[in-house]
Structures are given as C-alpha cells and as structure tokens.
Design a protein around this motif. Structure first.
Motif, PDB file in Angstrom:
ATOM      1  N   LYS A 200       8.752   1.092   4.210  1.00 43.17           N
ATOM      2  CA  LYS A 200       8.252   2.464   4.259  1.00 43.17           C
ATOM      3  C   LYS A 200       9.015   3.288   5.284  1.00 43.17           C
ATOM      4  O   LYS A 200       9.429   4.428   4.995  1.00 43.17           O
ATOM      5  CB  LYS A 200       6.763   2.434   4.598  1.00 43.17           C
TER       6      LYS A 200
ATOM      7  N   GLU B  59       2.485   7.290   0.268  1.00 42.95           N
ATOM      8  CA  GLU B  59       3.731   6.879   0.916  1.00 42.95           C
ATOM      9  C   GLU B  59       4.635   6.130  -0.044  1.00 42.95           C
ATOM     10  O   GLU B  59       5.861   6.335  -0.051  1.00 42.95           O
ATOM     11  CB  GLU B  59       3.401   6.002   2.128  1.00 42.95           C
TER      12      GLU B  59
ATOM     13  N   THR C  56       7.594   8.542   1.994  1.00 46.63           N
ATOM     14  CA  THR C  56       7.312   9.248   3.236  1.00 46.63           C
ATOM     15  C   THR C  56       6.504   8.343   4.154  1.00 46.63           C
ATOM     16  O   THR C  56       6.073   7.253   3.768  1.00 46.63           O
ATOM     17  CB  THR C  56       6.527  10.546   2.980  1.00 46.63           C
ATOM     18  N   PHE C  57       6.309   8.820   5.384  1.00 42.54           N
ATOM     19  CA  PHE C  57       5.537   8.096   6.395  1.00 42.54           C
ATOM     20  C   PHE C  57       4.442   9.025   6.892  1.00 42.54           C
ATOM     21  O   PHE C  57       4.728  10.105   7.425  1.00 42.54           O
ATOM     22  CB  PHE C  57       6.457   7.655   7.541  1.00 42.54           C
TER      23      PHE C  57
END
Length: 404
Positions: A150, A221, A226-227
């Motif tokens: 991630k 995510e 994305t984070f």
C-alpha cells in the motif's frame, strides 16, 4: 514495437530463451547498460528459482524484467555464489533486485545486510535505507505484506524490507514521500497522528469525516492505490488521503464521500423505523372532515373515530366533537350517507318483495333462509308495522347462531 534499440534488445532476450532449451548458454554482459548482476549464494539458487522456475517467473511478471543465471551447472562450488543477470529498464531491474535480495535474506540472514547502515541518498535516482526498531517491522509489513504494498503504490516508490532495514528506491521525490508515509504509519501505533502542516504537501488531501473511523478504508486504498489515515490537523480531526497521483486521490475522496453518505442515510432510515415502531397505531388525526376507509352505510360517519387510543379529558372531547360535527365537511358526509342509505333501503324493500313470493320454494336452502330478512308476523297490527317500517329501515342480514 518500439524504438530500434528496444526491438533489438527484445530479439536478443527471445533468442536467449530459445537457446536455453538446448542447454546452458553464455551471455557477455560487459559494457551493456540494460543488465544488473547480483551474486546469489549457491545454497539459495533453488530457493530463488523455485519449482520449474516459478519464483523467478513471478518476480519477472511483477516488475517486468528478465532474469537468468549465467553460471553453468557445476561451475560453482558449495559456499560460493552464482551470478544472476537481471535485464530490463532501470526501475524494473532495481525492483527485481530488491525482491531477490529480500528472498535471499530470509534464507541466509545477514548476507546482504551485514555492515549496512541507514542512509539518505541525495542523487536524483538512488536508494535510501531506514532501520526498523523493535516490532516496527511487523507493523509496517502488515498481513501478507499488504501494508508495504500500500505504501509503495501510494508513493510510487520501490519499497522492500530486507532483514531489519527498509529500502526505498526511486527518484528523490518518490523516496521522500515513501519515508514520510512510513513515519506517519509508525506514529499510529502510539495514538493519533498530529500533522499541522498538511497544506504544504501537494500529495495530501484533507477530508472532514465527522466521526468516520475507518470502515471500508482498506478497500478504498486497494482500489485507488492511496494511503488513508485519521490525523489531528490544527486541532481538528481530519482524514488524510495520501498519494502521488491527483486522479487517484480524487477517486478516493469521492468513494469516501459515498460511503459517509450511505452511512448517514442508513442511520436516518433506522431511526425513522424505530420511531414508527414505538408510535401507537391509530386513525388519522387530521381535523379535516371524515377520512375513513369508505362510507359505512349501516351507521353514520363517527365523529369520535379519530380519538380512539388517545387519552383526552371528557370535557375537551365533547368540545372537539361539537366543533367537528358542526363543520361543513361533517354535514356533507352525513348528507351523503343519508342519501345513499335511503337508496339502499328502498332497494332492499324491493328485493324482499320479489323474494317473498318464492319463500316457500323448496329450492331455497335452510341456511340461506336463515340469513334472509324475515318480516314481522301477520298477527301484528298493520298500523304498527307501517309505523316501524317508516321509522326504522329494514335490516338486511340477521346472524343466527347454530347449536353445536
């Protein structure tokens, strides 16, 4: 298809693969800019290659590289190393190299990390190294390496955990993002993360969440690369969406808003359903006229029906009933009832007159005769019967109880 040099390299790689079917081959790597040589311990060759080259094929597919061992069988002795050639672009070669290093380090600890120290490379393209402390490695790795992947996708940086070190490979901006995301991730172990200067980061989007605590964040995510995490920004709780791609952050924000909207709608729907369950079942309380389910021609429209199930003082009830019965809507309903009731009374008399002549017919069953209206006996005076018929409309149905 591609440039002339790309087509030439692709033809060479294909020819090497075909030559390997006949036996070991020798490839001259000196002077080539598309190859990286990595030394692998002899006892780890089978572990890196896998059954029928399955492990190497998986790494090649993940990073888009081509790998092959250059040493022939029997050329290396036990305890020595074999040369693994990794072909491809600079990014593909570095990603595959870090993956093989991590695999070898798990089999032979200390082979690549012996004497390694933390460093931050100032070059435009390079590798940064960060040392994990305590149980930070397991937290940063996540289940099946999900957390590491991630962070790598969100920062667009090549990340690999080799021993107790984290390797970040890529451009200067990519490495900086990856280190910052990892720092924010590790700070979550001690509580809420405080980010006071999130406005200066171009790769961070703030979202007001109103108590939203992370249901479905992992799915967002995974879908948007994305984070996401909750942080304290200038004394207020905000959800930060981190990612190098502006489009990915916009899609994550839209998905988050959709989830919050669904949660709010479901909460309102549940509250309304609970309120309806607690509310007693009653008639319409509207004071505008008679709102029954239809006119009942056997009785006038009841003015007290809307007060059923309600505890009202008797004096207030009488006052309200008088006000309602004197209204125009009640008068109209009452006149309508009287008009239709008289019409049905006349029709019932005519039907009785037509049926009375066939009352002695044996075809009429005993059960049907019991339900029919029976006129008063002939012994009664004619004057009394005429007065009763004029004052009281005839009843159509008489229910007779049968003995069991």
């Amino acid at each position: 298809s591609g440039t002339k040099s790309q087509r030439r390299r692709a033809a060479e790689y294909l020819q090497w693969i075909m030559d390997q079917l006949k036996g070991p081959i020798h490839v001259e790597t000196k002077g080539r800019r598309d190859v990286t040589i990595l030394d692998v311990p002899q006892d780890c060759i089978g572990y890196v290659t896998g059954v029928k080259r399955a492990t190497l094929a998986k790494i090649e597919e993940e990073f888009g590289a081509f790998m092959m061992f250059l040493d022939r069988k029997g050329d290396t002795r036990v305890g020595e190393t074999a040369k693994l050639a990794i072909f491809g672009t600079r990014r593909a070669r570095r990603g595959a190299e870090l993956k093989v290093m991590s695999t070898v380090e798990g089999k032979s600890p200390g082979f690549f990390t012996k004497g390694v120290e933390e460093k931050v490379d100032d070059a435009r393209w390079g590798t940064d190294i960060v040392l994990f402390k305590g149980d930070e490695l397991s937290y940063a790795l996540g289940k099946d390496g999900m957390t590491k992947r991630k962070l790598s996708r969100a920062s667009s940086c090549l990340m690999s955990y080799i021993g107790t070190f984290a390797y970040f490979a890529g451009t200067r901006d990519e490495r900086s993002r990856a280190r910052r995301y990892l720092k924010w991730l590790l700070h979550q172990r001690g509580g809420a993360v405080r980010v006071d200067d999130s406005e200066k980061y171009k790769d961070v989007t703030e979202v007001k969440v109103m108590g939203y605590r992370g249901s479905g964040l992992r799915t967002i995510e995974e879908d948007t690369s994305t984070f996401l995490f909750v942080a304290q920004c200038s004394g207020q709780e905000r959800l930060l969406i981190c990612g190098s791609d502006d489009t990915a952050r916009a899609r994550a924000e839209q998905s988050l808003q959709d989830i919050i909207s669904d949660l709010v709608n479901n909460r309102d729907r549940d509250r309304d359903r609970d309120r309806d369950r607690r509310r007693p079942r009653s008639r319409s309380r509207s004071p505008r006229g008679y709102r029954g389910r239809g006119y009942n021609y056997d009785s006038p429209p009841p003015s007290h029906r809307r007060y059923q199930g309600r505890r009202i003082h008797e004096r207030d009830l009488i006052r309200e009933r008088e006000a309602y019965t004197s209204s125009a809507s009640y008068k109209r309903a009452y006149e309508e009832w009287r008009r239709r009731y008289r019409r049905r009374s006349v029709s019932s008399e005519l039907s009785y007159t037509s049926e009375s002549s066939h009352s002695s017919s044996p075809e009429i069953s005993r059960r049907s005769r019991q339900k029919r209206y029976r006129p008063p006996s002939s012994s009664s005076s004619s004057s009394h019967s005429s007065e009763s018929s004029e004052s009281t409309p005839p009843r159509r149905h008489i229910r007779v109880k049968r003995r069991r």
